[in-house]
Design an enzyme around this catalytic site. Structure first.
Site, PDB file in Angstrom:
ATOM      1  N   SER A  27       0.799  -1.231   0.000  1.00  0.00           N
ATOM      2  CA  SER A  27       0.000   0.000   0.000  1.00  0.00           C
ATOM      3  C   SER A  27       0.826   1.273   0.000  1.00  0.00           C
ATOM      4  O   SER A  27       0.308   2.334  -0.344  1.00  0.00           O
ATOM      5  CB  SER A  27      -0.943   0.012   1.210  1.00  0.00           C
ATOM      6  OG  SER A  27      -0.214  -0.128   2.418  1.00  0.00           O
TER       7      SER A  27
ATOM      8  N   ASP B 147      -3.551   7.695   8.133  1.00  0.00           N
ATOM      9  CA  ASP B 147      -4.399   6.791   8.904  1.00  0.00           C
ATOM     10  C   ASP B 147      -3.513   6.035   9.890  1.00  0.00           C
ATOM     11  O   ASP B 147      -2.420   6.499  10.203  1.00  0.00           O
ATOM     12  CB  ASP B 147      -5.218   5.860   7.993  1.00  0.00           C
ATOM     13  CG  ASP B 147      -4.352   4.996   7.080  1.00  0.00           C
ATOM     14  OD1 ASP B 147      -3.185   4.750   7.429  1.00  0.00           O
ATOM     15  OD2 ASP B 147      -4.837   4.556   6.021  1.00  0.00           O
TER      16      ASP B 147
ATOM     17  N   HIS C  55      -0.521   4.414   7.329  1.00  0.00           N
ATOM     18  CA  HIS C  55       0.086   5.049   6.166  1.00  0.00           C
ATOM     19  C   HIS C  55       0.489   6.502   6.411  1.00  0.00           C
ATOM     20  O   HIS C  55      -0.297   7.283   6.957  1.00  0.00           O
ATOM     21  CB  HIS C  55      -0.887   4.984   4.989  1.00  0.00           C
ATOM     22  CG  HIS C  55      -1.301   3.591   4.669  1.00  0.00           C
ATOM     23  ND1 HIS C  55      -2.506   3.061   5.092  1.00  0.00           N
ATOM     24  CD2 HIS C  55      -0.655   2.606   4.003  1.00  0.00           C
ATOM     25  CE1 HIS C  55      -2.589   1.805   4.674  1.00  0.00           C
ATOM     26  NE2 HIS C  55      -1.476   1.500   4.024  1.00  0.00           N
TER      27      HIS C  55
END
EC number: 3.1.1.-
Length: 360
Positions: free
Chosen positions: A44, A335, A338
């Site tokens: 990610s 978040d 991340h």
């Protein structure tokens, strides 16, 4: 020196922005054309939207993700804006953003200048991919083969081989493996221990890089682990053992140990693979410096994400109904896992310096 000036200018400008939608950052390239294309693999931290096109709950194609991306669009990037490959591609003069390979609307130009194969939630360990229903690195290698075929149809076999061999290849994975299989659940820890699991992951990294080389990639930068113990989700998981939100020293020590082993392994691989430039990309240093010296970067919060409480929100838990912080540029994380866009800028600029050092 130029890199440090750019960082200062970006951070100084952004202090005047106080809302999520108030600004969009564009990092101007430094008129360098070292690579014809960029090819990206991993998780990610560099997935620019492939998970939008597969059946998985690990997605970020909805607000407030992307609130600072051009057009304020939620593209599937796990942050409030652009990611590492976008900034590096821009700084290197390749293109402004790197599209996901699974996007059905890719143009010939998109293909020629490179794409992203990464899948959020994936790792080097197949247990990770099975838990998240994401694209393993093996599947990402298969996607690269499909990419080469499509590229050959556009420019011919010889030119396609040249583009792939001269492209900047970025690999970033491993954090999910350590979080899911070593720290948060005991599946691998009980069987292998920390040292054994590190060796297991290193073996998988070796196999993946070898596969990229066999397909035709030659200039490969493999990013190490971040300071895993400084991720908000890890602090939350550790709250039952420590009464304050702070970095977990043991997990950071594990990350540093793994990174040194990775660096040594990549050096050995390069010596054995003719014509290759395979090197380690350090992201630990930049992230740890931001976590421990936030004032240097205009940061005010480093232990929580901007979305929601910043302690547990990720993917669908960070949504349009979730409260977000007034100014994401003052947060190290977007978040609970991340980094924010400002953090990715700092990391990307550090990586560009490393690329110049190795390849210029």
């Amino acid at each position: 020196m130029l890199i440090h000036v750019i960082i200062f200018m970006i951070i100084t400008t952004m202090q005047f922005s106080t809302t999520c939608h108030a600004y969009v950052i564009n990092v101007t390239n430094v008129n360098v054309s070292m690579f014809p294309a960029i090819l990206v693999f991993g998780d990610s931290t560099i997935d620019t939207g492939n998970n939008n096109y597969i059946k998985t709950y690990i997605r970020a194609n909805f607000p407030p993700y992307g609130c600072n991306f051009p057009g304020h669009n939620a593209t599937g990037r796990f942050s409030n804006g652009k990611l590492i490959p976008d900034f590096i591609a821009s700084l290197m003069g390749i293109k402004d953003t790197v599209p996901p390979f699974l996007d059905p609307h890719l143009s010939d130009s998109d293909i020629i200048t490179g794409v992203c194969f990464a899948s959020a939630g994936s790792g080097y360990d197949n247990l990770t991919d099975r838990a998240t229903s994401t694209l393993s690195v093996d599947k990402q290698a298969d996607m690269l083969r499909s990419y080469v075929e499509r590229l050959s149809q556009i420019v011919g076999d010889e030119k396609a081989a040249s583009i792939v061999s001269e492209a900047l290849v970025i690999v970033s994975s491993g954090t999910n493996d350590f979080n899911l299989n070593l720290y948060d659940t005991p599946s691998r820890r009980q069987k292998l221990g920390v040292d054994g699991y590190q060796s297991f992951i290193l073996s998988n990294v070796h196999n993946f890089v070898q596969e990229l080389y066999d397909i035709g990639c030659r200039k490969i930068m493999v990013l190490g682990l971040p300071p895993v113990g400084c991720l908000p989700i890890q602090m939350t998981m550790a709250m039952q053992k420590q009464n304050e939100r702070r970095c977990i020293d043991k997990q950071n020590s594990d990350s540093q140990e793994f990174n040194q082993k990775l660096k040594n392994s990549l050096t050995e691989m390069q010596s054995n693979l003719t014509g290759s430039v395979i090197f380690y990309g350090d992201i630990y240093g930049a992230l740890f410096d931001m976590a421990t010296n936030p004032q240097r970067y205009g940061l005010k919060e480093t232990t929580r994400g901007c979305c929601g409480t910043g302690e547990i929100e990720l993917a669908y838990l960070c949504n349009a109904l979730t409260r977000i912080c007034p100014n994401p540029n003052q947060y190290l994380f977007w978040d609970d896992i991340h980094p924010s866009q400002i953090a990715y800028i700092v990391i990307s600029l550090s990586l560009v310096e490393q690329i110049f050092h190795v390849l210029s």
